[in-house]
Every structure is written in C-alpha cells, then in structure tokens.
Design a protein around this motif. Sequence first.
Motif, short mmCIF file in Angstrom:
data_model
loop_
_atom_site.label_atom_id
_atom_site.label_comp_id
_atom_site.label_asym_id
_atom_site.label_seq_id
_atom_site.Cartn_x
_atom_site.Cartn_y
_atom_site.Cartn_z
N THR A 265 1.82 66.24 -83.51
CA THR A 265 0.96 67.33 -83.04
C THR A 265 -0.47 66.80 -82.95
OG1 THR A 265 0.39 68.13 -85.26
CG2 THR A 265 2.41 69.01 -84.25
N ASN A 266 -1.35 67.61 -82.40
CA ASN A 266 -2.76 67.22 -82.34
C ASN A 266 -3.36 67.07 -83.73
OD1 ASN A 266 -2.44 67.42 -79.60
ND2 ASN A 266 -3.95 69.04 -79.29
N TYR A 291 1.45 59.59 -77.71
CA TYR A 291 1.06 61.00 -77.79
C TYR A 291 -0.45 61.16 -77.62
CZ TYR A 291 0.66 65.78 -79.51
OH TYR A 291 0.37 67.12 -79.62
N ILE A 292 -1.20 60.32 -78.29
CA ILE A 292 -2.66 60.40 -78.20
C ILE A 292 -3.14 60.07 -76.79
CG2 ILE A 292 -4.82 59.38 -79.01
CD1 ILE A 292 -3.42 58.98 -81.75
N GLN A 294 -1.47 60.44 -74.00
CA GLN A 294 -1.09 61.54 -73.10
C GLN A 294 -2.00 62.76 -73.28
OE1 GLN A 294 1.25 61.56 -70.69
NE2 GLN A 294 1.77 59.42 -71.12
N ASN A 295 -2.60 62.89 -74.46
CA ASN A 295 -3.45 64.06 -74.75
C ASN A 295 -4.86 63.63 -75.13
OD1 ASN A 295 -1.24 66.39 -74.91
ND2 ASN A 295 -0.42 64.63 -76.03
N ALA A 297 -7.78 63.90 -74.01
CA ALA A 297 -8.90 64.86 -73.94
C ALA A 297 -9.01 65.68 -75.22
CB ALA A 297 -8.72 65.78 -72.74
N ASP A 298 -7.89 65.89 -75.91
CA ASP A 298 -7.90 66.68 -77.14
C ASP A 298 -8.37 65.87 -78.35
OD1 ASP A 298 -6.84 68.86 -75.77
OD2 ASP A 298 -4.78 68.19 -76.10
N PHE A 299 -8.45 64.55 -78.19
CA PHE A 299 -8.76 63.69 -79.34
C PHE A 299 -10.15 63.06 -79.29
CE2 PHE A 299 -4.16 63.88 -79.36
CZ PHE A 299 -3.85 63.99 -80.70
N GLN A 323 -2.52 54.54 -67.84
CA GLN A 323 -1.98 55.83 -67.41
C GLN A 323 -2.71 56.32 -66.16
OE1 GLN A 323 -0.93 59.61 -69.96
NE2 GLN A 323 -3.11 59.70 -69.45
#
Length: 326
Positions: A265-266, A291-292, A294-295, A297-299, A323
């Motif tokens: 999860t985030n 995971y990081i 791919q996401n 912007a959230d990190f 990517q």
Amino acid sequence: MSVVGTICQNSFQWKIPNFFDLNVNRGDCIKSPQFTLIGKEGIQKMFHLDLYPKGDEDADWVEIYLIPDDSLNSCTVSYKMGILGKEENLIIQIIQLKDYTFLEQNDGWGSRKFVKIQKLKSQHDIVLPNGTLTVLFESEGVQDKPKDPTMSLVDDLEKLSTNDDFTDIEIHCKDIKIKSHKAILGSRSSVFKAMFTNQCKESQTGCVKIDNMEPKVLKDLISFIYSGKVKKLEENVADLFIVADMYMIESLTDVCGTYMMNNLTNENAISYLILADSHNCKMLKEAAMDYIVQNIADFMEKPEMKKVSHELVMDIMKGVVKQNNK
C-alpha cells in the motif's frame, strides 16, 4: 415464500411458488431455508441450496448447488436432486452424486445445468403445478472424512508446542518463558542447531536468552517452527520477517515476504522496500520498487522517502524513466 419440508430423515422438498414470476435476473441466486443432514454416529451438519432461476454461466439453464453452512473439517455427502411433478412423482432426476467431499465452509457442489428453462416453460402444467417448482433433495447422510495424515501430524506438532511434556530447553524473552524441544528447534533452524551443539552455553544451561524481539513475535516464531502456520500474520509480518531471516528459517521468510508483496500500500511500500533491501529479499524488493514506480506521484512528497538510500532512489528514478519511455 420458499419452504423446505422434511419427508423423512435426509430427504427434503424445497417448494418455490410463482417460480416464473420471481424478481431475479441472470446471475441472481435464491437460497433455500437451512436443513440438517444426519449421518451415522449422530453426525449432523447444516446445509442449504443455492438456485439460479435464470442461470449464471448459461442463461438457458437453471443452476443449483448444495452449500454447507457449518464448519465442516471435511465431510463426505452422497445425494441426488430432482424435480417433483403434479402428482408428487419425480419428473426429472437431474443430479446424482456419490461421495462428494466438502473441504470447507461455503464449498458448494451441484449442477450448472440443473434443468433447461425452456423445458420448464413447455411442461409447466406438469412440472410447475400452480406455478410452484418443487425440488426434491435426498441424501444418504453425511460422513466425516478421515483427516489427512499429514494434517494430523501438523496438528499434533502444534499441540506439542504448548505442552511441557518432554521439553529440554527453555527460552527467556523479556518477561516470558517458553519451554521447548531442542530436536524440533534445531531441525528447523540452523541457528538454533548451532546453539545446541559444540558445547555452547545454551545447550549446557538448558536456557536460551532472547532480548532482541518482542514476546508476541517469539511466540509466533515458535508456533511456526512447530506447525508451519502463523495466526494473524498481518499483525507483525515485518518483525517476523526479520527474525525469520535472523534464525535462518527460509520457509517463514518466504511466507512473510509473499504476504508483504501481495499487500503493498502507499503506507507500507517504502518501509517494505527498505526492509527487503537490507535483508536481500529480491522478490519483495522488486515488487515494492515496481509499486512505488507505478504510483510515484503519491510518494514524491512523503517524509519516509528521506529514509531511502541514494542507491534505491536512483533505482526508483530509473524505473520511472523507463516507464515513461514505454
């Protein structure tokens, strides 16, 4: 309103009034009331029937399944199902199943093609008198299935972990003491094996002192060593992963690593990435990294990113560039 009536022991009728007027769509299921199957030696198990009036996988067929409502611990059922007609005679015998083994609750079995819907419509005067569909269920009863010998061994070893009989080593961890067996600890962990050989003090004193983990984690570790199982893994999976690596219990490392990999999860991806990197767990490291990436912007603004090593940050950036170039 549907009704199940008992004809005799292990024989039931399920009456479904206004069958063609039911407010259901394809894939909708209606459930019968519960009924009890009784076996030899007084064994009793609760079941119900699931029926799809307009089919689920095939819209041309009514589907039906026998569903257990009890925790079964494996049991075997023989049964047949059919449709009763106008004169209470069996018009269609649809299913006859011999010795089907239910392994766990909600493991159902029946037929995707119980009866063709068109057949019910074309013969409705005989098969659905007054618009009521009557399903007849008959069984020879239920039998407990003998437990698999391997599972019996696991259960017996799990009981042994909480039994002081024949213990020859005591583990001290903060305010708790756990009595255990050298042979089992040593056979599952090369670290424990080393403690109990070569005249080590643990072998001579019969005591192992462990102060670098919480008692709850130690209890889960010992439980896994004996049974190969961990209850409520989610509560301390990261700590268990660390001690599993510390005591070289590869099977537990894999269990914890797989759980973390499947539950990213985030909130935990960064800590899992750091953990995997420090313990050389390739599969978890790659999963957390992906995971990081791919996401990303959230990190970017997360304070935890400051704890990530320069090498890992570079790997993350390379992944983001790769990517974006796809």
